[in-house]
Scaffold this active site. Structure first.
Site, short mmCIF file in Angstrom:
data_model
loop_
_atom_site.label_atom_id
_atom_site.label_comp_id
_atom_site.label_asym_id
_atom_site.label_seq_id
_atom_site.Cartn_x
_atom_site.Cartn_y
_atom_site.Cartn_z
N GLU A 113 -15.10 -12.46 7.69
CA GLU A 113 -14.47 -12.44 9.01
C GLU A 113 -14.64 -13.77 9.73
OE1 GLU A 113 -12.46 -10.20 9.39
OE2 GLU A 113 -13.21 -8.79 7.90
N ALA A 149 2.98 3.94 2.24
CA ALA A 149 2.72 4.28 3.64
C ALA A 149 2.08 3.11 4.38
CB ALA A 149 1.81 5.51 3.73
ZN ZN Z 1 -9.57 -10.51 5.49
#
Ligand code: ZN
Length: 699
Positions: free
Chosen positions: A486, A620
């Site tokens: 992240e 989906a």
């Molecule tokens: Zn990522």
């Protein structure tokens, strides 16, 4: 205005306007769900009026068209994004209700902005204007994306085609939802109920507790049962890895691969309809197949380029995957088991893993206290990219006392960006998983007092909270990896040098390239100096034992060939199903699956395998004709790391030099150039799959 004159509602609006209309950090400590609806209504009305005015007086210049659009998009995106963010980290009934009551209006307005025929006409006029021929490439790329997105929303179509196109959009949205619901319902409907303690022998304590919770009746306990094992990942995966009975594993496995494939929840019909409608949609927009439509917005040139990569990976992983199977067969035979079947693989793979290089998460945790890990991560960023991360807790309001705030500066001085870090799991109010999101993006247009607006990011993880008595959060290796991942996304958002807000940071970056900077950071966890530098025992300060580091390295490539081949199998099916035009219809999707399986599996799927009926990613989710992106981006990130390896991982000066180049290209250029050009600018050549294969032990 004095307080006596204002009603409580007006007072709330004053508060909102400070943030919603003038920028600045969101007032997370004071935002009330009750304010959301009036604030959003007012904002939508204002932006709506501005958009009406824009449509009524179209001006095909950058300043007259694109800049107001950027402003409107930003105002709406920042407000709505903040609420979406809060919903993810501080969910409450009141906030959810407010959010849901505003969502339709926001969706309608976004569609209106994206599908405005007059604006589309003006965008095309700007593109074709003489003056724009001289515009910087970044602006040309932004405009091209805007026109393409508008066209993909159907705005350029004649009335009849547009009506049909809109019908298809609607039908596809509904089909995607029912596909996903069928999978959820089928998953929920199944349970493997066990009563005999002998059947659960060897299962981890956590799994037994989970299974006792899922069992009916109030008196079920982890120790004495009864137990119910389900098809949800936290139950299914450890059961397949640890259940000692091949017969029971077979039962659960068969249920898993036939999910949503019979009765009312059968997704086979959905699949046919979805594929047919996507094909028709692509044809209306002028593409030969849905795969062509999907790839037109991606870094990969066409399906040929993707096929080529998948074939390279397949050839490199097929033999190692076959060897993996043989390896398991030997281990199983030694234990008196005969032929290894599909439902035995996870079980034996886990046994071999434990015997060869198992380390328990618990063994590692004490070496990864969060404060120490952050120090190591920030020191790495300083060494590689010449930036300093500075604690700035208390400078802005936060939504929870555990949330940290950091500023990012040039080592030489000068503020670049900031980020919030919300590290710990809070199941009652916080969504699972981990993500990076924008609070604000870099933009010259949207800055105040003639200054460029600096980017601010949210980094959200769900790691183990701190223990009692001041014990820090002790992280698993996976949690450390997630944090690095992240942070890598965050670096691309924060270190951008692009001043055009519509192409700065992660904006306007092709979908199959966005995971480059994040996966790139994960590589450093296998770099001796980096990992040993940040792993220290939280009580004794002892370094991570060498033997444990070696095990971590060895575990990285364990069964890498099997994992790679599996991803190639999924990616190929996805691409084939979406690459077909009418002529391909003779073959059912399940026949396509079986044909693809011939070259991409070492143990053929069962004849009754219906995993396509639960392949939510492509039916989906957003991965249609895009499942290959996982591997595509991994090739890029491994190859980028390869440049650091070539420079010499022990040579600090050389690493800093490559780091600077990485920063000025991959991290700085964002969506301002085609990702292939950005990659070439960094690497001096086209991407190669060799580093990924080497890191995976396959070359
Ligand atoms: Zn990522």
């Amino acid at each position: 205005m004095t307080t006596e004159e204002s009603s409580p509602q007006e007072e709330a609006r004053t508060l909102e306007s400070a943030w919603l209309f003038a920028g600045g950090p969101p007032p997370f400590d004071r935002l009330e769900a009750a304010e959301v609806v009036p604030a959003m209504e007012r904002l939508l009305a204002e932006v709506g009026t501005a958009f009406d005015a824009l449509e009524a007086n179209l001006d095909s210049t950058w300043e007259g068209l694109i800049e107001p659009l950027e402003r409107m998009g930003d105002q709406l995106g920042r407000a709505w994004g903040t609420l979406g963010h809060l919903l993810g980290v501080q969910d409450s009934d009141a906030l959810r209700e407010a959010f849901e009551s505003m969502q339709p209006a926001v969706v309608v307005f976004s569609l209106r902005m994206g599908q405005s025929a007059p604006v589309y006409g003006a965008l095309c006029a700007l593109r074709d204007s003489e003056a724009f021929a001289e515009a910087p490439d970044t602006r040309k790329r932004i405009l091209a994306s805007m026109i393409r997105d508008a066209e993909h929303s159907g705005v350029g179509l004649e009335e009849e085609a547009r009506t049909r196109f809109n019908e298809i959009q609607l039908a596809l949205a509904e089909l995607g939802t029912s596909f996903g619901n069928h999978v959820l319902d089928a998953t929920k409907a199944y349970g493997l109920d066990l009563q005999d303690p002998a059947d659960v022998e060897g299962l981890p304590e956590g799994l037994r507790a989970l299974a006792a919770d899922a069992a009916e009746g109030p008196e079920a306990t982890a120790e004495n049962g009864p137990w119910r094992f389900t098809l949800e990942a936290p139950s299914f995966i450890p059961f397949m890895e640890h259940c000692r009975s091949s017969g029971l594993r077979e039962r659960l496995y068969r249920a898993y691969i036939t999910r949503a494939s019979s009765g009312e929840l059968d997704n086979a019909g959905c699949i046919d309809e979805i594929l047919a409608l996507r094909r028709e949609q692509a044809a209306i927009l002028g593409y030969a197949s849905y795969a062509d439509l999907s790839l037109s917005t991606k870094m990969a040139d066409d399906s040929g380029a993707v096929e080529e990569l998948l074939e390279e990976l397949r050839l490199a992983s097929r033999k190692p995957a076959a060897d993996d199977l043989e390896d398991l067969q030997k281990r199983a035979t030694a234990a008196g088991d005969e032929e290894v079947a599909l439902w035995d693989i996870a079980y034996w793979a886990q046994r071999v893993r434990e015997e060869r290089f198992a380390y328990s998460e618990e063994e590692l945790r004490p070496y990864f206290p969060l404060p120490r890990v952050l120090e190591g991560l920030f020191a790495l960023a300083e060494r590689l990219f010449g930036i300093r991360v500075v604690q700035a807790d208390g400078e802005v309001p936060v939504w929870h006392p555990d949330v940290r705030y950091f500023r990012v500066e040039e080592t030489a001085g000068g503020e670049i960006a900031a980020f919030y870090l919300d590290p710990y799991s809070r199941p009652a109010e916080k969504r699972g998983g981990a993500w990076m999101d924008e609070c604000t993006g870099r933009s010259a247009l949207l800055g105040e007092a003639g200054r460029t607006r600096l980017p601010v990011a949210y980094l959200v993880c769900n790691q183990t909270p701190p223990g009692p008595g001041g014990k820090p959060s002790l992280m698993t290796f996976d949690e450390v990896r997630t944090l690095f991942h992240e942070f890598g996304h965050g670096l691309q958002h924060m270190l951008t040098r692009v001043d055009e807000g519509l192409a700065s940071g992660i904006r306007n970056v092709e979908w199959d390239a966005v995971e480059l900077p994040s996966q790139f950071m994960e590589n450093w966890l296998y770099h001796r100096e980096t990992l040993l530098g940040l792993a220290r025992h939280f009580e004794t300060d002892a370094p991570l034992p060498e033997a444990l580091f070696e095990k971590i390295l060895a575990a990285r490539t364990y069964r890498a060939g099997s994992d790679m081949l599996r991803q190639v199998y999924f990616a190929r099916i996805d691409l084939e199903l979406h690459g077909r035009n009418e002529e391909g219809e003779g073959e059912s999707p399940f026949e396509v699956q079986r044909r693809v399986a011939e070259g991409t599996t070492v143990l053929p799927p069962l004849a009754e395998d219906r995993f396509l009926c639960s392949f939510s990613h492509i039916f989906a989710g957003g991965y249609a004709a895009g499942y290959y992106s996982y591997k595509w981006a991994e090739v890029l990130s491994a190859d980028a790391f390869g440049a650091f390896e070539e420079a010499g991982l022990d040579d600090a000066a050389a690493l800093a030099k490559v780091g600077q180049r990485y920063r000025e290209t991959i991290l700085a250029l964002g969506g301002s150039q085609h990702p292939l050009d950005v990659f070439r600018a960094f690497r001096g050549r086209e991407p190669s799959s060799q580093p990924l294969l080497r890191h995976s032990g396959l070359a």
